[in-house]
Write a protein that holds these residues in place. Structure first.
Motif, PDB file in Angstrom:
ATOM      1  N   LEU A   1      -7.107   1.750  -1.285  1.00 58.25           N
ATOM      2  CA  LEU A   1      -7.547   2.558  -0.143  1.00 58.25           C
ATOM      3  C   LEU A   1      -6.456   3.536   0.278  1.00 58.25           C
ATOM      4  N   ALA A   2      -5.203   3.094   0.210  1.00 57.05           N
ATOM      5  CA  ALA A   2      -4.100   3.968   0.596  1.00 57.05           C
ATOM      6  C   ALA A   2      -3.918   5.105  -0.403  1.00 57.05           C
TER       7      ALA A   2
ATOM      8  N   LYS B   1      -7.014   8.875  -1.615  1.00 54.23           N
ATOM      9  CA  LYS B   1      -7.059  10.264  -1.148  1.00 54.23           C
ATOM     10  C   LYS B   1      -6.212  11.184  -2.034  1.00 54.23           C
TER      11      LYS B   1
ATOM     12  N   ASN C   1      -6.195  -2.884  -0.537  1.00 54.39           N
ATOM     13  CA  ASN C   1      -5.482  -2.056   0.438  1.00 54.39           C
ATOM     14  C   ASN C   1      -4.622  -0.996  -0.252  1.00 54.39           C
TER      15      ASN C   1
ATOM     16  N   PRO D   1       0.817  -1.216   0.000  1.00 55.31           N
ATOM     17  CA  PRO D   1       0.000   0.000   0.000  1.00 55.31           C
ATOM     18  C   PRO D   1       0.854   1.270   0.000  1.00 55.31           C
TER      19      PRO D   1
END
Lengths: 306, 334, 393
Positions: free
Chosen positions: C103-104, C107, C100, C74
């Motif tokens: 998700l990391a 942003k 994962n 990640p």
């Protein structure tokens, strides 16, 4: 429940002997040359890949193992004579860093040669099945083969170290390196031989596990740290220590994985227990190592004279 | 040749010349100025090159602080810690976990990160320092691995998947959400850490710690409780590295147990060795070189780990005293 | 010595930054090192094939795909995403095998106002609470495929089940998915260390001792092959029936065939795509992929191929002007392109609403092991998290 416990015990034993094969070489190299070899796990990987390729060339897993053993020894020899020999005089810090570099090199070379995907090794029919050990206890044949191989090697090493001239030198080297060379023994050749022996044992471990998992890049990087735990717990330089340490660690890891989450579920929510169980059982072995180091730094079974 | 003799002589002087030769001092200064100005220039001129961007250099600076703290115990105290990355992880989680629960104040995060790391160092150091040599290497690694598996087991905070930090630490005077501010803060922290190490190693306390490295038995014979001195240094280094972790966590806004794996500790050790142990700025040279080469090689080839590994081995074999040694000797091989 | 090295390094760095003068640049993050690279390479091949089929152009402008390697971690995935967003300034970052890693990285992409298109990962968070208008998926939400499998298990009359999977975002979602629809009893569940654990002896022994009728597993990549082997070596076939998702695929099948693990033939899995699906786009994709790369494409490849075509449909709609983000988003939300899985639509969280099929492992006419569709399990299935997504349709 007791059947399950027995099977998990065998599984733990199988992991234990595998760890022993790795730890035996590590403890020899560490004990005699005082050399910290993080790249020992790379020899484990190289053994597995040699065995995989040879299985497809020869069509037989057994032949492949027999041929891969001398090949792994050659890799070990080349490594020792090419680079590692020049590092013995350095401190442990340099050992850790240089062999850390070797891990990167080995992983990438394997990626270049064999591709990234890893190789599944086919087993002959007679090793593929299961045996009934006790009523209700059915165990994969090949895992039994691993256990027997490991025990056989353990016995062979016991004989080699306890009963032969080479073994005598190894024992002497582990207790007092300077004295051995002062007695006019060709310490250089002894070191090379010991390193190659360690390489073969690590390679053999890789060959034995590859038909169960796969020959893959980086397969040695996690297990090597566990092997270090084993030799620290057992006592650096001690073959007996490596054997008993490996069995202890193998059993704790396996039994922890199988029963810890059920135990944790009594105290904490189920989902948290599912995550925490495997992690805590992995933590357990480091806890044991730290405990041993704190209270008995020389390990449980240190070599006799130091 | 004269340089080496003077260097040897320095070992016995009360205040060693930690900055090295005059030319070395200038190079060091220029280097630190470049580290500050190049990313700033790139930022204001709008250069979109990763290798000189504020972000990339901020990451390097965080690692440099960690390396400086490791150098305090490894380079000056002779304590070879193979678990230093644990404090990076602890520091980062001290930002992530409170932020996850809605406590976003940096005045909470940073002291907590330093305090928690120092506490972890106190407990593990108290046990670890009972051992010596390779056993010390292994026990510090064991404790770091325990930390790794501890955070791995925390399902609530993402476990293996890590934790995304949705807003950086809040300070009422500065806004580190702005990457320029975060860069300047990190740079200031690095300079402050180097200064702290400088003050420590030149204090009476630091003398004792350094004495332990060269001859612990003698220090004991002189009546010093070397264990207490070493433990104090170990705790200071842990706290300092916790600061690096809190900064790194704020920078990446993503934290995972991977930050504290054993290979990370190995990388930190390598930065210190590459830069030159026991020198003030060595770890900074080491961190910059390490990350820069890694990034550069991975831009060109997927197989970057191969040349990188070769460089690692060669540098261990042939660069003695690290980059700092090269710089201080004024480029001469001797 | 060091000076010259420094200058050389700087020169190289500048060279690296001088990119080709392509009009439209797309970032693609996948795994190109570690054993998982085999999945990433399959996706990369499919992306290159898709670009080739488009003659290297979208809306008449040249296209460049910048591939980055997430190293199966990640943290590195996030770093590479940052690099694509900041240095290369790509308007779209696509790819992502692992939940994962996605998700990391998400942003960084959303904060920069860019688009993120997942070719595989579909974590629950990004479908629900953390959904974003700039996110699109050409795969599925993690829960969906195992939900279809739970349905199949009900239809087969399976009464009890043991669950086994890796301990990471997708593993947890897969377990939740099958638990959503499976009506029988769950006898036990194990989550294993990911990605390092490859020996499942302890877990298999537990599963067998639990007395469950069947075992449900999710092991993508190399772990899948390892699991299938150990399942067969433990002699569990017939005692503990195997049902899997994302474990047996076009990448593991040739390896299993080489190792002569016949046990996998006839095993069943659910998926939103299959090489035998009967539509024009799929026929063209499968035949040209097999011709070019001499192997069957995996579902990873199929989804990656769709990703490029989805992007192309959006770029065509705005005439190649990537600054028109609102129009681009609206165009992609229509999913108006020839997908290899057939026509599908997007929900408000931009997860596909699509069919799921039951597939079976068979040998094809030339004896190569592949899969075929048995039946349709779900038609136009909507993921279970869309209600948690605060976006308006």
């Amino acid at each position: 429940m007791s059947t399950l416990f027995f099977i998990q015990f065998l599984n733990g034993l199988q992991l234990g002997v595998l760890l022993f094969l790795l730890a035996a070489g590590l403890t020899l190299v560490f004990g005699i040359m005082d050399f910290v070899n993080l790249a020992h796990g790379s020899l484990y990987m190289v053994g597995a890949f040699f065995c995989a390729t040879l299985t497809f060339w020869t069509g037989s897993f057994v032949w492949a193992v027999l041929l891969a053993i001398p090949l792994t020894a050659l890799v070990g020899l080349a490594l020792e004579m090419g680079v590692i020999r020049h590092l013995y005089q350095r401190d442990h810090l340099d050992h850790v860093l240089a062999t850390f570099g070797f891990i990167l090199i080995a992983d990438t070379l394997v990626h270049l040669i064999w591709g990234p995907e890893g190789i599944a090794i086919p087993l002959p029919e007679y090793l593929q099945g299961q045996v009934q050990i006790l009523p209700g206890v059915i165990f994969p044949t090949f895992r039994l083969v691993i256990i027997s191989c490991g025990l056989l090697v353990a016995f062979g090493l016991y004989w080699l170290i306890g009963r032969t001239r080479l073994g005598m030198l190894i024992r002497a080297g582990a207790s007092n390196r300077t004295m051995v060379s002062a007695l006019g023994i060709d310490i250089k050749t002894l070191f090379t031989a010991v390193f190659a022996l360690g390489a073969v044992l690590a390679g053999l471990a890789g060959m034995l596990i590859a038909p169960i998992t796969e020959a893959t890049i980086g397969m040695g990087n996690d297990i090597i740290i566990t092997a270090f735990v084993v030799i620290i717990v057992g006592g650096i330089g001690s073959m007996k220590g490596a054997f008993i340490g490996a069995l202890i660690i193998g059993l704790i890891d396996t039994l922890g994985r199988s029963f810890l989450d059920d135990i944790l579920k009594i105290f904490i929510p189920v989902n948290a227990a599912e995550t925490a169980g495997p992690a805590i059982s992995s933590m357990l072995i480091y806890l044991i190592m730290a405990g041993v180091l704190a209270f008995r730094p020389q390990g449980l079974f240190p070599p006799k004279v130091r | 040749m004269t340089d080496t003799t003077s260097a040897q002589l320095n070992q016995h002087l009360r205040t060693p010349d930690l900055f090295g030769s005059a030319s070395g001092r200038i190079i060091t200064l220029v280097f630190m100025v470049i580290l500050l100005c190049v990313p700033l220039a790139a930022h204001f001129l709008g250069v979109r090159l990763q290798l000189v961007s504020l972000d990339f250099i901020t990451r390097i600076l965080c690692l440099a602080i960690a390396a400086v703290s490791l150098n305090l115990i490894l380079g000056f105290g002779g304590m070879i810690s193979f678990g230093h990355a644990a404090y990076i992880g602890i520091g980062a989680y001290c930002v992530g976990i409170p932020a996850y629960h809605g406590y976003e104040s940096g005045w909470l995060h940073f002291p907590l990160a330093i305090f928690a790391s120092a506490a972890f160092a106190l407990v593990t150091g108290a046990v670890s320092l009972r051992t010596k040599g390779v056993y010390f290497i292994m026990i510090t690694m064991a404790f770091a691995q325990m930390g790794y598996y501890f955070f791995l087991s925390l399902d609530e905070y993402g476990g293996d998947d890590g934790l995304t930090i949705y807003s950086r630490s809040m300070f009422n005077i500065i806004n580190i959400e702005n990457k320029l501010v975060l860069f300047l803060v990190t740079y200031a922290c690095l300079v402050a850490s180097i200064y702290a190490v400088y003050r420590i190693v030149n204090s009476r306390f630091g003398m004792v710690v350094r004495g332990c490295q060269s001859n612990e038995a003698r220090m004991k014979a002189l009546g010093y409780n070397t264990y207490a001195y070493k433990l104090t240094a170990y705790v200071i280094a842990g706290g300092m590295c916790g600061l690096a972790g809190a900064l790194l966590g704020n920078f990446t806004t993503f934290i995972s147990p991977d930050m504290m794996g054993w290979s990370r500790s190995g990388e930190l050790m390598f930065m210190v060795i590459l830069g030159g142990t026991g020198s003030l700025f060595g770890p900074v040279f080491g961190a910059v070189t390490f990350v820069f080469i890694e990034e550069l090689l991975s831009t060109f080839t997927t197989y970057w780990a191969l040349p990188f590994g070769v460089l690692l081995v060669l540098s261990v074999l042939f660069i003695k005293g690290g980059l700092n040694g090269l710089i201080q000797r004024g480029w001469r091989r001797d | 010595m060091l000076k010259t090295t420094g200058i050389a390094a700087l020169g190289l760095a500048l060279m690296a930054s001088a990119s080709y003068a392509a009009d439209i640049k797309i970032g693609y993050v996948t795994t190109l090192t570690t054993p998982a690279a085999v999945l990433g390479n399959d996706m990369k091949d499919a992306v290159n094939l898709a670009v080739e089929h488009l003659d290297g152009k979208m809306a008449g402008k040249s296209v460049e795909i910048i591939f980055e390697d997430d190293g199966f971690k990640p943290e590195i995935g996030k770093q590479k995403t940052d690099k694509l967003v900041q240095q290369d300034d790509v308007p779209i970052v696509a790819g992502y095998i692992w939940s994962n890693v996605l998700l990391a990285s998400a942003k960084s992409v959303f904060d920069a106002g860019k688009f993120l298109i997942s070719s595989n990962a579909g974590p629950s968070q990004i479908a629900g609470k953390l959904c974003n208008a700039n996110f699109f998926s050409t795969s599925w939400q993690n829960d969906q495929t195992p939900m279809a499998m739970g349905e199949v298990l009900n239809q087969q009359g399976v009464k009890s089940l043991y669950l086994l999977g890796p301990n990471y975002a997708a593993g947890k979602n897969m377990m939740t998915g099958v638990e959503r629809t499976f009506k029988g009893e769950i006898k036990g569940k194990d989550l294993t260390k990911w990605p390092s654990q490859l020996d499942f002896s302890a877990e298999l022994a537990k599963a067998k001792a639990s007395g469950a009728e069947a075992i449900f597993v999710f092991y993508p990549g190399k772990a899948g092959g390892a699991f299938i082997k150990q399942y067969q070596q433990a002699g569990l076939k017939g005692e503990l029936d195997l049902y899997s998702v994302f474990t047996v695929d076009a990448i593991s099948l040739p390896k299993l065939q080489a190792a002569k693990l016949e046990g996998v033939l006839g095993s069943r899995l659910t998926q939103q795509w299959d090489p035998t699906l009967d539509n024009e786009a799929n026929k063209k994709f499968v035949s040209s992929f097999r011709e070019k790369y001499k192997r069957y494409p995996s579902f990873y490849a199929a989804q990656a191929y769709d990703t490029i075509n989805l992007i192309a449909s959006g770029v065509e709609a705005v005439g190649g002007d990537m600054s028109k983000t609102d129009e681009l988003r609206a165009a992609m939300a229509k999913a108006d392109y020839p997908s290899v899985r057939g026509k599908y639509t997007y929900g408000k969280n931009h997860m596909p609403i699509q069919n799921f099929y039951l597939r079976e492992v068979v040998a094809d006419d030339d004896g190569n092991w592949t899969t075929k569709v048995v039946k349709t399990v779900y038609e136009n299935h909507v993921d279970p998290y869309v209600g948690e997504c605060p976006l308006a349709k």
